[in-house]
Design a protein around this motif. Structure first.
Motif, short mmCIF file in Angstrom:
data_model
loop_
_atom_site.label_atom_id
_atom_site.label_comp_id
_atom_site.label_asym_id
_atom_site.label_seq_id
_atom_site.Cartn_x
_atom_site.Cartn_y
_atom_site.Cartn_z
N GLN A 146 0.84 -1.21 0.00
CA GLN A 146 0.00 0.00 0.00
C GLN A 146 0.87 1.26 0.00
OE1 GLN A 146 -2.97 -1.57 -1.00
NE2 GLN A 146 -3.71 0.30 -0.06
N VAL A 153 0.74 4.14 -2.69
CA VAL A 153 0.55 5.56 -2.35
C VAL A 153 1.60 6.41 -3.07
CG1 VAL A 153 0.77 7.23 -0.46
CG2 VAL A 153 -0.63 5.19 -0.16
N PHE A 163 0.72 6.48 -6.88
CA PHE A 163 -0.44 7.32 -7.17
C PHE A 163 -0.11 8.79 -6.98
CE2 PHE A 163 -3.46 3.64 -6.25
CZ PHE A 163 -3.81 3.49 -7.57
N ALA A 164 0.62 9.12 -5.93
CA ALA A 164 0.98 10.52 -5.69
C ALA A 164 1.90 11.04 -6.80
CB ALA A 164 1.66 10.66 -4.33
N SER A 210 2.02 9.90 -9.88
CA SER A 210 1.20 10.02 -11.09
C SER A 210 0.33 11.28 -11.05
CB SER A 210 0.30 8.80 -11.26
OG SER A 210 1.07 7.65 -11.43
N LEU A 222 -6.80 10.86 -9.12
CA LEU A 222 -5.55 10.22 -8.71
C LEU A 222 -5.23 10.54 -7.24
CD1 LEU A 222 -3.42 10.70 -11.92
CD2 LEU A 222 -4.31 8.56 -11.01
N TRP A 223 -5.51 11.77 -6.81
CA TRP A 223 -5.29 12.10 -5.40
C TRP A 223 -6.27 11.35 -4.50
CZ3 TRP A 223 -0.89 13.59 -3.92
CH2 TRP A 223 -0.12 14.47 -4.67
N THR A 241 -4.92 7.98 -4.13
CA THR A 241 -3.79 8.05 -3.19
C THR A 241 -4.30 8.03 -1.76
OG1 THR A 241 -2.53 9.37 -4.78
CG2 THR A 241 -1.79 9.44 -2.51
N LEU A 269 -3.74 5.02 1.00
CA LEU A 269 -3.15 5.32 2.31
C LEU A 269 -4.07 4.87 3.44
CD1 LEU A 269 -0.84 6.65 3.88
CD2 LEU A 269 -2.12 8.79 3.77
#
Length: 193
Positions: free
Chosen positions: A74, A78, A81-82, A84, A114-115, A118, A122
């Motif tokens: 994970q 995170v 994703f952050a 990206s 995307l956020w 993220t 998380l």
């Protein structure tokens, strides 16, 4: 009629028949008495007299380790994703990337989406972390929560995140099986003093 030991204080007085073996009652076979007092009770345990486990069973310990692996995955998710989300925000203003088809597929996701992914990754990692930390002292509620966590993680690994979610699916199924078996039940239902 013999009641075993003639010195048994719980037997009938000498020369008397017990009330259930006199006239009109069927004769009962007599068994020698095993000893004085009450018979010994079976050991007390969570199921069928088995003793409560004093150390975490191997399968439950493995489920805990797999939860820690999910926490690590994970955290990697995170970070990806952050990265990206930040890259898409920065690259949307670049004129050279607007004509590129590979970037357009990535740009179809809004940076807000995307956020959000993220934040979800998380939160799911923190949830797995809390479950893994509480395995040593948790009760049946933690067991049920871990089972639900494993099932939902397996489903999420299959549907939206098929490629990256395959590892999560396998880990989540193993967690659910290891926590849901008899050793997991004995561990989480053990008495706590």
């Amino acid at each position: 009629m013999s009641y075993g030991d003639p010195n048994n204080p719980y037997g009938p007085p000498p020369g008397q028949q017990p009330h259930n073996q006199g006239y009109g009652y069927p004769q009962q076979p007599q068994h020698p008495q095993q000893g004085y007092g009450y018979p010994s009770a079976p050991p007390v345990g969570p199921y069928h007299g088995a003793p409560a486990p004093t150390s975490m069973p191997g399968t439950v310990s493995t489920a805990r380790v797999l939860l820690w692996v999910i926490v690590g995955l994970q955290l990697i998710g995170v970070a990806l994703f952050a990265f990206s989300a930040a890259s898409v925000e920065a690259a949307k203003d670049d004129a050279t990337l607007r004509d590129e088809p590979a970037f357009q597929q990535l740009a179809d996701y809004s940076s807000g989406m995307l956020w959000a992914l993220t934040a979800f990754a998380l939160a799911w990692g923190v949830f797995a972390l809390v479950l893994a930390v509480k395995f040593g002292k948790g009760g049946n509620g933690l067991r049920i929560t871990t089972l639900v966590f494993g099932i939902i993680t397996a489903i999420l690994g299959l549907y939206p995140f098929i490629l990256v979610g395959l590892v999560h699916t396998v880990l989540a199924i193993l967690i659910a099986v290891f926590v849901g078996n008899a050793a997991g039940s004995a561990w989480f239902n053990r008495p706590r003093y």
